[in-house]
Write a protein that holds these residues in place. Sequence first.
Motif, PDB file in Angstrom:
ATOM      1  N   PRO A 223      -7.300 -26.370 -16.477  1.00 57.96           N
ATOM      2  CA  PRO A 223      -6.635 -25.117 -16.105  1.00 57.96           C
ATOM      3  C   PRO A 223      -7.186 -24.444 -14.851  1.00 57.96           C
ATOM      4  N   PHE A 224      -8.359 -24.890 -14.362  1.00 60.96           N
ATOM      5  CA  PHE A 224      -8.940 -24.317 -13.143  1.00 60.96           C
ATOM      6  C   PHE A 224      -8.801 -25.339 -12.027  1.00 60.96           C
ATOM      7  N   VAL A 225      -7.977 -25.016 -11.038  1.00 53.36           N
ATOM      8  CA  VAL A 225      -7.698 -25.944  -9.946  1.00 53.36           C
ATOM      9  C   VAL A 225      -8.405 -25.473  -8.676  1.00 53.36           C
ATOM     10  N   GLY A 226      -8.985 -26.408  -7.968  1.00 56.89           N
ATOM     11  CA  GLY A 226      -9.606 -26.061  -6.685  1.00 56.89           C
ATOM     12  C   GLY A 226     -10.979 -25.444  -6.782  1.00 56.89           C
ATOM     13  N   GLY A 227     -11.587 -25.492  -7.965  1.00 54.26           N
ATOM     14  CA  GLY A 227     -12.944 -24.964  -8.115  1.00 54.26           C
ATOM     15  C   GLY A 227     -13.018 -23.483  -7.839  1.00 54.26           C
ATOM     16  N   ILE A 228     -14.159 -23.047  -7.328  1.00 57.15           N
ATOM     17  CA  ILE A 228     -14.373 -21.616  -7.072  1.00 57.15           C
ATOM     18  C   ILE A 228     -13.477 -21.112  -5.954  1.00 57.15           C
ATOM     19  N   GLY A 229     -13.157 -22.007  -4.998  1.00 60.26           N
ATOM     20  CA  GLY A 229     -12.268 -21.602  -3.919  1.00 60.26           C
ATOM     21  C   GLY A 229     -10.867 -21.305  -4.425  1.00 60.26           C
ATOM     22  N   GLY A 230     -10.368 -22.158  -5.331  1.00 57.40           N
ATOM     23  CA  GLY A 230      -9.048 -21.938  -5.903  1.00 57.40           C
ATOM     24  C   GLY A 230      -9.007 -20.676  -6.745  1.00 57.40           C
ATOM     25  N   PHE A 231     -10.082 -20.457  -7.519  1.00 50.75           N
ATOM     26  CA  PHE A 231     -10.162 -19.258  -8.357  1.00 50.75           C
ATOM     27  C   PHE A 231     -10.190 -17.996  -7.493  1.00 50.75           C
ATOM     28  N   ALA A 232     -11.004 -18.016  -6.436  1.00 52.29           N
ATOM     29  CA  ALA A 232     -11.143 -16.840  -5.566  1.00 52.29           C
ATOM     30  C   ALA A 232      -9.852 -16.532  -4.826  1.00 52.29           C
ATOM     31  N   SER A 233      -9.087 -17.580  -4.477  1.00 51.31           N
ATOM     32  CA  SER A 233      -7.866 -17.364  -3.699  1.00 51.31           C
ATOM     33  C   SER A 233      -6.791 -16.617  -4.478  1.00 51.31           C
ATOM     34  N   VAL A 234      -6.889 -16.625  -5.792  1.00 53.94           N
ATOM     35  CA  VAL A 234      -5.873 -15.961  -6.619  1.00 53.94           C
ATOM     36  C   VAL A 234      -5.924 -14.446  -6.443  1.00 53.94           C
ATOM     37  N   PHE A 235      -7.111 -13.909  -6.162  1.00 54.53           N
ATOM     38  CA  PHE A 235      -7.280 -12.457  -6.161  1.00 54.53           C
ATOM     39  C   PHE A 235      -6.488 -11.771  -5.056  1.00 54.53           C
ATOM     40  N   VAL A 236      -6.470 -12.360  -3.857  1.00 58.53           N
ATOM     41  CA  VAL A 236      -5.725 -11.715  -2.771  1.00 58.53           C
ATOM     42  C   VAL A 236      -4.227 -11.782  -3.047  1.00 58.53           C
ATOM     43  N   THR A 237      -3.764 -12.875  -3.698  1.00 58.54           N
ATOM     44  CA  THR A 237      -2.355 -12.973  -4.070  1.00 58.54           C
ATOM     45  C   THR A 237      -2.007 -11.942  -5.137  1.00 58.54           C
ATOM     46  N   ALA A 238      -2.908 -11.762  -6.099  1.00 61.01           N
ATOM     47  CA  ALA A 238      -2.694 -10.763  -7.146  1.00 61.01           C
ATOM     48  C   ALA A 238      -2.685  -9.356  -6.558  1.00 61.01           C
ATOM     49  N   ALA A 239      -3.579  -9.111  -5.582  1.00 58.69           N
ATOM     50  CA  ALA A 239      -3.615  -7.796  -4.935  1.00 58.69           C
ATOM     51  C   ALA A 239      -2.310  -7.525  -4.200  1.00 58.69           C
ATOM     52  N   PHE A 240      -1.764  -8.570  -3.584  1.00 57.62           N
ATOM     53  CA  PHE A 240      -0.467  -8.438  -2.916  1.00 57.62           C
ATOM     54  C   PHE A 240       0.617  -8.109  -3.940  1.00 57.62           C
ATOM     55  N   ALA A 241       0.561  -8.767  -5.100  1.00 57.08           N
ATOM     56  CA  ALA A 241       1.578  -8.575  -6.139  1.00 57.08           C
ATOM     57  C   ALA A 241       1.524  -7.168  -6.736  1.00 57.08           C
ATOM     58  N   TYR A 242       0.319  -6.651  -6.990  1.00 56.16           N
ATOM     59  CA  TYR A 242       0.171  -5.334  -7.606  1.00 56.16           C
ATOM     60  C   TYR A 242       0.334  -4.195  -6.595  1.00 56.16           C
ATOM     61  N   GLY A 243       0.312  -4.534  -5.315  1.00 55.29           N
ATOM     62  CA  GLY A 243       0.402  -3.504  -4.287  1.00 55.29           C
ATOM     63  C   GLY A 243       1.661  -2.670  -4.421  1.00 55.29           C
ATOM     64  N   GLY A 244       1.556  -1.388  -4.253  1.00 52.41           N
ATOM     65  CA  GLY A 244       2.686  -0.481  -4.388  1.00 52.41           C
ATOM     66  C   GLY A 244       2.580   0.391  -5.615  1.00 52.41           C
ATOM     67  N   THR A 245       1.746  -0.022  -6.593  1.00 52.37           N
ATOM     68  CA  THR A 245       1.566   0.800  -7.788  1.00 52.37           C
ATOM     69  C   THR A 245       1.046   2.180  -7.409  1.00 52.37           C
ATOM     70  N   GLU A 246       0.165   2.210  -6.415  1.00 54.05           N
ATOM     71  CA  GLU A 246      -0.426   3.480  -5.992  1.00 54.05           C
ATOM     72  C   GLU A 246       0.573   4.375  -5.265  1.00 54.05           C
ATOM     73  N   SER A 247       1.745   3.842  -4.939  1.00 58.60           N
ATOM     74  CA  SER A 247       2.716   4.612  -4.157  1.00 58.60           C
ATOM     75  C   SER A 247       3.293   5.792  -4.915  1.00 58.60           C
ATOM     76  N   ILE A 248       3.162   5.804  -6.237  1.00 61.60           N
ATOM     77  CA  ILE A 248       3.732   6.932  -6.992  1.00 61.60           C
ATOM     78  C   ILE A 248       3.063   8.242  -6.597  1.00 61.60           C
ATOM     79  N   ALA A 249       1.800   8.180  -6.176  1.00 59.42           N
ATOM     80  CA  ALA A 249       1.114   9.417  -5.808  1.00 59.42           C
ATOM     81  C   ALA A 249       1.642   9.978  -4.500  1.00 59.42           C
ATOM     82  N   ILE A 250       2.249   9.127  -3.655  1.00 63.18           N
ATOM     83  CA  ILE A 250       2.814   9.620  -2.409  1.00 63.18           C
ATOM     84  C   ILE A 250       4.013  10.514  -2.695  1.00 63.18           C
ATOM     85  N   THR A 251       4.647  10.322  -3.850  1.00 63.61           N
ATOM     86  CA  THR A 251       5.789  11.154  -4.230  1.00 63.61           C
ATOM     87  C   THR A 251       5.357  12.447  -4.911  1.00 63.61           C
ATOM     88  N   ALA A 252       4.060  12.664  -5.059  1.00 66.13           N
ATOM     89  CA  ALA A 252       3.578  13.836  -5.794  1.00 66.13           C
ATOM     90  C   ALA A 252       4.063  15.136  -5.183  1.00 66.13           C
TER      91      ALA A 252
END
Length: 534
Positions: A223-252
């Motif tokens: 289930p772990f592909v690419g070793g530590i490099g593959g594992f680490a690369s997921v985080f920036v993709t996840a950050a891209f995916a979750y981005g925008g959640t904080e935008s609700i405060a701009i509508t405050a």
Amino acid sequence: MSVSAKAYDQGPSPPTSDIENAGYCEDASHTPDHRPVAADKLARKLSARQVQMIAIGGTIGTGLFLGTGKSLATGGPASMLIGYSIVGFIVFVTMLCLGEMAAFMPIAGSFCTFAGRFVDDAFGFALTWNYWFNDAVSTAADLVALQLVLQYWTTKFPGWGLSLIFWVLLILANIVTVRIYGELEYWLSLLKIFIILGIVVNCGGNTDHRYIGGHNWFIGDAPFVGGIGGFASVFVTAAFAYGGTESIAITAGETKDPARTMPKVVRNVFWRILLFYILSVLILGLNIPYTTPNLDSKETRTSPFTLVFQMAGSTAAGSFINAVIMTSVLSAANHALFAGTRLLYTLAVDRHAPMFFAALNRNQIPWVAVLTTAAISILCFGASFIGAGQLWTWLQNIVGVSNQLSWTAIGIASLRFRAGIKAQNKEHSLPFKNWTYPWGPWFSVVLNSFLVLVQGWSSFSPSFDVVTFFSLYIELPIMLIMYIGWKLLKRTTIVRLLDMDLETDTYPAETIGPATAEKVGWRRRAYDIWRWVL
């Protein structure tokens, strides 16, 4: 990240001179190191449901529908599930920090303004420019994603032509009028259908009529592909995916009863997004092998969501989900362009950018800001030379890191905010308290900083990749240079706790009256949760 146009469709903007007076005023009280913004000038018409839809619409898009395919291919199913869960928890803590500040001080601009007011004007300057760049690049990334989605049907139509068509349409839509509406519940409904269908496919309701179970977690290097490099690369993709959640405060600044609404919205939006993201990622990892072609190709990219619908045995269903993905990508691009325009306009009003960016047309729309933000998205036309899949990955890296820097800044602003609240004996005035303080903000700052530094592991191993390295780290020197440059130019200093402006634009607890919520039993709460999920 992005913000729905609906957030700012509350009537025409005031004349430029009026806005300038509201946002900036050259008097003795506005010292270089501390310049409070009287930002509570907007109409408060957004309901809790509208604010939730704004955040959900700005988050569910390219990162979820295409980014998960890249994460699965480079990191494997376990890395993807763990990475998205960790980033999800970071966002949860960050949202609590943001909710606390936005409930007390519900102003347009939100965490960008908080950074300048609670930390340093130079910090707010650098963060706002970073967030504008985030939106501009997000628009480019979404236009490139359109090319990738189109390739599901045909490779004969030039991708740059499709991007050009929608690039022009987006500009016209944002210059001619801001009256753009649209409910986004159907995307949530789509994810509910997908989760149910994914379970059916996994249990045997697929074209092969076989039980899949956890088989794809044990093929090849899974289930772990690419070793530590593959594992680490997921985080920036996840950050891209979750981005925008904080935008609700701009509508405050435009939310009804913000002191009560914002905490509720922060919790509800986050749990909805997290629930659907984690379940979707789990279903994808179970049903789609990480070796599936075109999940992470330089030339093309296939959404794993489309593949799951195909596995159910319906080509028409695959085309339908692909069409829905295209509409979500277009919506995300429009949201990003609108938000970027709003931020560039605000930068000009606050004298953090040249004043011509605040120029309005007869419809009172900042057309120069629209064209400037849209100009960044010209990057999408480079896809025809280097491959749409490769370019989208680079743009995704830039936006993902930008999101992480924004979350780090929110954590820093939260720590300073609570320190100022305590120093001025105003803790009783908080309408909503972040129950994770003080460890929560520190957790967000430290872990985000760590991930930003290590997630580029794959750019060093097995060989050094110059372009990938720059896409992962270029944001760091840019933001640092902007912070130091503005600090030296304007001679700003870190705001002293006792000098922190905790009066302007605030909604302290003692001014909002008694809470109207009634205590209910566990049966009613369980029923409410069930209805909320459905």
